[in-house]
Design a protein around this motif. Structure first.
Motif, PDB file in Angstrom:
ATOM      1  N   LEU A 188       0.817  -1.206   0.000  1.00 51.55           N
ATOM      2  CA  LEU A 188       0.000   0.000   0.000  1.00 51.55           C
ATOM      3  C   LEU A 188       0.854   1.261   0.000  1.00 51.55           C
ATOM      4  O   LEU A 188       0.434   2.314  -0.478  1.00 51.55           O
ATOM      5  CB  LEU A 188      -0.923   0.029   1.215  1.00 51.55           C
ATOM      6  CG  LEU A 188      -2.283  -0.658   1.066  1.00 51.55           C
ATOM      7  CD1 LEU A 188      -2.137  -2.144   0.803  1.00 51.55           C
ATOM      8  CD2 LEU A 188      -3.142  -0.415   2.290  1.00 51.55           C
ATOM      9  N   SER A 189       2.073   1.161   0.523  1.00 50.08           N
ATOM     10  CA  SER A 189       2.924   2.348   0.642  1.00 50.08           C
ATOM     11  C   SER A 189       3.661   2.682  -0.633  1.00 50.08           C
ATOM     12  O   SER A 189       3.692   3.851  -1.052  1.00 50.08           O
ATOM     13  CB  SER A 189       3.938   2.130   1.777  1.00 50.08           C
ATOM     14  OG  SER A 189       3.282   1.986   3.010  1.00 50.08           O
ATOM     15  N   CYS A 190       4.256   1.671  -1.275  1.00 48.68           N
ATOM     16  CA  CYS A 190       5.124   1.979  -2.423  1.00 48.68           C
ATOM     17  C   CYS A 190       4.659   1.359  -3.736  1.00 48.68           C
ATOM     18  O   CYS A 190       5.290   1.595  -4.769  1.00 48.68           O
ATOM     19  CB  CYS A 190       6.555   1.543  -2.120  1.00 48.68           C
ATOM     20  SG  CYS A 190       6.844  -0.236  -2.291  1.00 48.68           S
ATOM     21  N   ASN A 191       3.620   0.546  -3.715  1.00 44.00           N
ATOM     22  CA  ASN A 191       3.084  -0.095  -4.913  1.00 44.00           C
ATOM     23  C   ASN A 191       3.911  -1.293  -5.375  1.00 44.00           C
ATOM     24  O   ASN A 191       3.619  -1.896  -6.407  1.00 44.00           O
ATOM     25  CB  ASN A 191       2.956   0.919  -6.069  1.00 44.00           C
ATOM     26  CG  ASN A 191       2.098   0.408  -7.208  1.00 44.00           C
ATOM     27  OD1 ASN A 191       1.023  -0.136  -6.970  1.00 44.00           O
ATOM     28  ND2 ASN A 191       2.562   0.570  -8.436  1.00 44.00           N
ATOM     29  N   CYS A 223      10.059  -1.838  -1.167  1.00 46.37           N
ATOM     30  CA  CYS A 223      10.594  -1.198   0.040  1.00 46.37           C
ATOM     31  C   CYS A 223      11.064  -2.203   1.093  1.00 46.37           C
ATOM     32  O   CYS A 223      11.552  -1.798   2.156  1.00 46.37           O
ATOM     33  CB  CYS A 223       9.535  -0.276   0.651  1.00 46.37           C
ATOM     34  SG  CYS A 223       8.048  -1.114   1.243  1.00 46.37           S
ATOM     35  N   ALA A 224      10.885  -3.496   0.826  1.00 48.91           N
ATOM     36  CA  ALA A 224      11.354  -4.582   1.704  1.00 48.91           C
ATOM     37  C   ALA A 224      10.602  -4.649   3.044  1.00 48.91           C
ATOM     38  O   ALA A 224      11.061  -5.308   3.974  1.00 48.91           O
ATOM     39  CB  ALA A 224      12.858  -4.479   1.951  1.00 48.91           C
ATOM     40  N   ARG A 225       9.451  -4.001   3.150  1.00 49.45           N
ATOM     41  CA  ARG A 225       8.646  -4.147   4.357  1.00 49.45           C
ATOM     42  C   ARG A 225       8.077  -5.562   4.430  1.00 49.45           C
ATOM     43  O   ARG A 225       7.757  -6.171   3.401  1.00 49.45           O
ATOM     44  CB  ARG A 225       7.502  -3.147   4.375  1.00 49.45           C
ATOM     45  CG  ARG A 225       7.937  -1.706   4.537  1.00 49.45           C
ATOM     46  CD  ARG A 225       6.738  -0.773   4.584  1.00 49.45           C
ATOM     47  NE  ARG A 225       5.892  -1.035   5.754  1.00 49.45           N
ATOM     48  CZ  ARG A 225       4.722  -0.444   5.943  1.00 49.45           C
ATOM     49  NH1 ARG A 225       4.253   0.422   5.059  1.00 49.45           N
ATOM     50  NH2 ARG A 225       4.018  -0.715   7.024  1.00 49.45           N
ATOM     51  N   VAL A 226       7.942  -6.069   5.656  1.00 50.61           N
ATOM     52  CA  VAL A 226       7.411  -7.408   5.871  1.00 50.61           C
ATOM     53  C   VAL A 226       5.997  -7.290   6.445  1.00 50.61           C
ATOM     54  O   VAL A 226       5.733  -6.453   7.315  1.00 50.61           O
ATOM     55  CB  VAL A 226       8.312  -8.217   6.822  1.00 50.61           C
ATOM     56  CG1 VAL A 226       7.686  -9.574   7.157  1.00 50.61           C
ATOM     57  CG2 VAL A 226       9.691  -8.412   6.188  1.00 50.61           C
ATOM     58  N   PHE A 227       5.091  -8.132   5.962  1.00 52.66           N
ATOM     59  CA  PHE A 227       3.696  -8.103   6.375  1.00 52.66           C
ATOM     60  C   PHE A 227       3.267  -9.469   6.884  1.00 52.66           C
ATOM     61  O   PHE A 227       3.789 -10.494   6.457  1.00 52.66           O
ATOM     62  CB  PHE A 227       2.798  -7.694   5.190  1.00 52.66           C
ATOM     63  CG  PHE A 227       3.130  -6.349   4.614  1.00 52.66           C
ATOM     64  CD1 PHE A 227       2.493  -5.205   5.063  1.00 52.66           C
ATOM     65  CD2 PHE A 227       4.095  -6.225   3.611  1.00 52.66           C
ATOM     66  CE1 PHE A 227       2.798  -3.959   4.534  1.00 52.66           C
ATOM     67  CE2 PHE A 227       4.406  -4.985   3.072  1.00 52.66           C
ATOM     68  CZ  PHE A 227       3.751  -3.854   3.547  1.00 52.66           C
ATOM     69  N   TRP A 228       2.273  -9.451   7.804  1.00 50.29           N
ATOM     70  CA  TRP A 228       1.701 -10.702   8.295  1.00 50.29           C
ATOM     71  C   TRP A 228       0.208 -10.492   8.520  1.00 50.29           C
ATOM     72  O   TRP A 228      -0.294  -9.364   8.511  1.00 50.29           O
ATOM     73  CB  TRP A 228       2.401 -11.162   9.574  1.00 50.29           C
ATOM     74  CG  TRP A 228       2.399 -10.132  10.676  1.00 50.29           C
ATOM     75  CD1 TRP A 228       1.471  -9.948  11.652  1.00 50.29           C
ATOM     76  CD2 TRP A 228       3.414  -9.136  10.895  1.00 50.29           C
ATOM     77  NE1 TRP A 228       1.813  -8.902  12.467  1.00 50.29           N
ATOM     78  CE2 TRP A 228       3.014  -8.386  12.034  1.00 50.29           C
ATOM     79  CE3 TRP A 228       4.620  -8.810  10.260  1.00 50.29           C
ATOM     80  CZ2 TRP A 228       3.765  -7.335  12.532  1.00 50.29           C
ATOM     81  CZ3 TRP A 228       5.365  -7.749  10.744  1.00 50.29           C
ATOM     82  CH2 TRP A 228       4.943  -7.028  11.879  1.00 50.29           C
ATOM     83  N   GLU A 229      -0.512 -11.590   8.716  1.00 42.65           N
ATOM     84  CA  GLU A 229      -1.971 -11.549   8.757  1.00 42.65           C
ATOM     85  C   GLU A 229      -2.476 -11.305  10.179  1.00 42.65           C
ATOM     86  O   GLU A 229      -3.140 -12.158  10.781  1.00 42.65           O
ATOM     87  CB  GLU A 229      -2.543 -12.826   8.164  1.00 42.65           C
ATOM     88  CG  GLU A 229      -2.172 -13.005   6.691  1.00 42.65           C
ATOM     89  CD  GLU A 229      -2.666 -14.308   6.107  1.00 42.65           C
ATOM     90  OE1 GLU A 229      -3.369 -15.062   6.835  1.00 42.65           O
ATOM     91  OE2 GLU A 229      -2.356 -14.587   4.938  1.00 42.65           O
TER      92      GLU A 229
END
Length: 253
Positions: A188-191, A223-229
């Motif tokens: 959502l931040s960098c596409n 951007c190498a951000r990591v996401f989790w549920e």
């Protein structure tokens, strides 16, 4: 000077002055003027038009107008197959990509949430949006109808709603995007595109408590951000499911 009569249908009337809506409009036309020139002189962006009939025959935007011509202008058809007719755009876009103007940041994030490649920067000038649309074959999203009148912009959507969630529903419905949605595949931040990340590699980035509680992780290639549920993900999941379910219901009516 010649005279041609125009009639606009369905939502294209929203762009017209009130006195010209839903009725025949007789216009003086300069000799040599094209269909595109006159449609936009009446303040309708060419990107909103799907089909033009002149005296009952489908024509392209470059058709020159003659005295006495009757011009019927139609938006996108939702339930009618017009493939035997000449659509005014020379090609369709193989991949759905967007570029949003400076006023549509909230919409851009929500389109990314649905998995659509959507460029946005609140410093984008109109010339840059036009360049990106042409170079990368992107659909322009804007509330500025003058931007959509630029010759090199072939695909666009004039957004009418004021709030981002309403804008999303409008764009999804008008462009029939529900079936193409791939939620949670873009940052959502960098596409950037998201891809799965195994727990071992995620361990170097996320807090230990998160690693123990959640089995699946993804990482943004941009951007190498990591996401989790987590709980935030579940709230967004509910929003996405509600929107897509609503669009599916609308499509059946």
């Amino acid at each position: 000077m010649v005279t041609a009569t125009f009639r606009f249908y369905e939502e294209l009337n929203d762009f017209l002055a009130p006195g010209r809506r839903g009725r025949d409009v007789a216009c003086h036309v300069a000799r040599g003027a094209t269909v595109k020139h006159m449609i936009e002189a009446l303040d309708v962006p060419h990107t909103e038009v799907e089909l033009v009939l002149v005296n009952g025959e489908s024509v392209g935007f470059g058709q020159r107008l003659r005295d006495g011509d009757r011009v019927s202008v139609y938006p996108k058809f939702e339930a009618l197959d017009i493939s035997p007719l000449l659509r005014v755009r020379g090609h369709t876009l193989r991949t759905i990509r967007f570029v949003a103007d400076a006023h549509l940041g909230g919409l851009a994030r929500l389109l990314r949430l649905l998995g659509f490649d959507t460029l946005y920067d609140n410093h984008f000038a109109d010339d840059e949006i036009e360049r990106l649309a042409g170079a990368q074959q992107r659909i322009v999203l804007t509330r500025d109808r003058q931007l959509l009148k630029r010759r090199s912009i072939t695909h666009g959507c004039a957004v009418r709603a004021l709030h981002s969630e309403q804008q999303l529903r409008e764009v999804v419905d008008r462009l029939d995007l529900a079936r193409a949605a791939r939620p949670f595949t873009r940052c959502l931040s960098c596409n950037g595109a998201l891809r799965p990340l195994d727990k071992e590699r995620a361990a170097a980035t996320v807090p230990a408590g998160v690693l123990d509680r959640y089995p699946r992780f993804s990482i943004c290639d941009g951007c190498a951000r990591v996401f989790w549920e987590g709980s935030h993900w579940r709230r967004m999941r509910d929003r996405v499911d509600a929107l897509l379910a609503e669009s599916a219901i609308d499509a059946t009516h």
